[in-house]
Design a protein around this motif. Structure first.
Motif, short mmCIF file in Angstrom:
data_model
loop_
_atom_site.label_atom_id
_atom_site.label_comp_id
_atom_site.label_asym_id
_atom_site.label_seq_id
_atom_site.Cartn_x
_atom_site.Cartn_y
_atom_site.Cartn_z
N GLY A 156 -25.42 -57.30 -34.71
CA GLY A 156 -24.88 -57.67 -36.01
C GLY A 156 -23.36 -57.78 -36.01
O GLY A 156 -22.79 -58.83 -36.33
N VAL A 157 -22.69 -56.71 -35.63
CA VAL A 157 -21.22 -56.73 -35.56
C VAL A 157 -20.77 -57.72 -34.49
O VAL A 157 -19.79 -58.46 -34.67
CB VAL A 157 -20.66 -55.33 -35.26
N SER A 177 -27.04 -57.89 -22.69
CA SER A 177 -27.91 -57.25 -21.69
C SER A 177 -29.14 -58.06 -21.31
O SER A 177 -29.92 -57.61 -20.47
CB SER A 177 -28.35 -55.88 -22.21
N LYS A 181 -30.52 -62.32 -25.51
CA LYS A 181 -29.27 -61.97 -26.19
C LYS A 181 -28.16 -62.95 -25.79
O LYS A 181 -27.27 -63.25 -26.58
CB LYS A 181 -28.89 -60.52 -25.90
N VAL A 240 -15.15 -49.70 -32.48
CA VAL A 240 -15.89 -50.01 -33.71
C VAL A 240 -17.14 -49.14 -33.86
O VAL A 240 -17.56 -48.83 -34.97
CB VAL A 240 -16.26 -51.51 -33.76
N ALA A 265 -11.13 -48.70 -35.60
CA ALA A 265 -11.37 -49.57 -36.76
C ALA A 265 -12.55 -48.99 -37.55
O ALA A 265 -13.70 -49.21 -37.19
CB ALA A 265 -11.67 -51.00 -36.32
N TRP A 267 -14.03 -49.48 -40.92
CA TRP A 267 -13.93 -50.35 -42.11
C TRP A 267 -14.15 -49.56 -43.40
O TRP A 267 -13.35 -49.64 -44.32
CB TRP A 267 -14.95 -51.50 -41.98
#
Ligand SMILES: NC(=O)c1ccc[n+]([C@@H]2O[C@H](COP(=O)([O-])OP(=O)(O)OC[C@H]3O[C@@H](n4cnc5c(N)ncnc54)[C@H](OP(=O)(O)O)[C@@H]3O)[C@@H](O)[C@H]2O)c1
Length: 330
Positions: A156-157, A177, A181, A240, A265, A267
């Motif tokens: 997602g990120v 991986s 993907k 993150v 970071a 958020w």
């Protein structure tokens, strides 16, 4: 209304139960007495919900509670002066309560949803894309033309970071991986794809001509040292998340020797008390939607009552893009 609650902290398979619940009041914990009430069409499924089924997330509401941090839906009611009003299609970050037919979000975390995006994409817009923009631009000081390496790049990120970096004029390297993907990362705009079990650090250095400018790292674990080694002079490694399971430690002499930086970071911690920062990031992300650069990639979709399957997919490292619950269909 129909909703899914976490009733015990026993993991994704057994922690959840469907329930008939009273509709929420138009009030959000961040803005007591005020809140945008949203008819939820789609609910995003993310790592915090998975952690919450085990009681491992930082916020631990009393049981039972409805999880679900973000939704795509239609505004039912909004307070005077909110940037959205009844009938608007929105992407909304509610924090909790998204796995239900009606949810409440603070007005500064409700954003108009472009007609280019469906509700499922709206449910995948805020957490991932606002985080990606925040990590890349506000924390990573990304500048157009720079090279960005993204770990967990089919997640997602990860897909969000690829799209945002491309949309802002970056060159992108995805670390993934598997073949599947790799395909997802390429669809999200990766210029180059390398394998997490291969010589990705050397490949990234070679492809970038000596080292990348920014690493976006939602994975952590033992690849972190190689992330630092993959940076060029002045490079920034933005921390993150830790889907890899362990929190890396840095030998800071590496930063000195190569003139590089490690930047955190977070958020949520940054934006929750800053309505203006949210509006700024929301406007920047919506501009990237308008240019066509941002198109949330929706992976698996489940009906609301199969929330456990959705969380197990995340747990098994099987998710690509955003996992979504269809709460009222499309
Ligand atoms: N800092 C913030 O403000 C912020 C905001 C949002 C999310 N996050 C965090 O960012 C992280 C990523 O979230 P996401 O929604 O992108 O997750 P996701 O969609 O599940 O993707 C995570 C990726 O991590 C990789 N990974 C490596 N080892 C893994 C393992 N042992 N188990 C699971 N995945 C593993 C996988 O990619 P490969 O298989 O290709 O390696 C996977 O695609 C989470 O820790 C989340 O809490 C942080």
């Amino acid at each position: 209304m129909r909703g899914v609650q976490i009733t015990e902290l026993s993991g994704p398979r057994t922690a959840l139960a469907e329930a008939e619940l009273p509709e929420p009041e138009p009030s959000h914990m961040l803005t007591p007495g005020r809140g945008v009430v949203v008819d939820v069409h789609a609910a995003g499924v993310s790592f915090p919900e998975l952690l919450q089924t085990r009681g491992e997330y930082q916020s631990k509401p009393p049981l039972p509670f409805v999880p679900g941090s973000e939704v795509g839906g239609v505004v039912r009611s909004a307070p005077e002066g909110a940037g959205v009003s009844a009938g608007d299609r929105v992407a909304a970050f509610c924090g909790l309560g998204g796995f239900a037919e009606v949810a409440v979000a603070p007005e500064f975390l409700c954003f108009p949803l472009s007609d280019e995006l469906d509700f499922a994409q709206g449910a995948g817009l805020i957490l991932n894309y606002h985080t990606a923009y925040f990590a890349l631009v506000l924390r990573g000081r990304f500048a157009p033309g720079e090279t960005v390496l993204v770990h967990g790049a089919a997640g997602g990120v990860g897909t969000a970071a690829l799209q945002v970096a491309k949309g802002l004029g970056g060159r992108t390297i995805a670390v993934v991986s598997s073949d599947e993907k790799e395909r997802v990362a390429r669809d999200a705009g990766a210029d180059e794809v390398v394998r997490s079990d291969g010589a990705w650090k050397d490949e990234a250095k070679e492809w970038s001509g000596g080292g990348v400018d920014v690493v976006i790292d939602p994975v952590g674990g033992d690849r972190f040292t190689d992330s630092l080694r993959s940076l060029g002079e002045g490079g920034r490694c933005v921390v993150v998340g830790f889907t890899g399971g362990s929190i890396p430690e840095v030998r800071v002499n590496r930063l000195l020797l190569n003139n590089t930086e490690v930047v955190g970071a977070g958020w949520g911690a940054y934006v929750m008390g800053k309505p203006d920062a949210n509006r700024e990031i929301g406007a920047a992300v919506n501009r990237l939607v308008d240019t066509g650069a941002v198109r949330p990639i929706v992976g698996a979709r489940f009906p609301l009552e199969r929330a456990a399957d959705a969380l197990e997919l995340l747990d098994a490292r099987g998710a690509t893009g955003k996992v979504v619950l269809d709460v009222r269909g499309g």
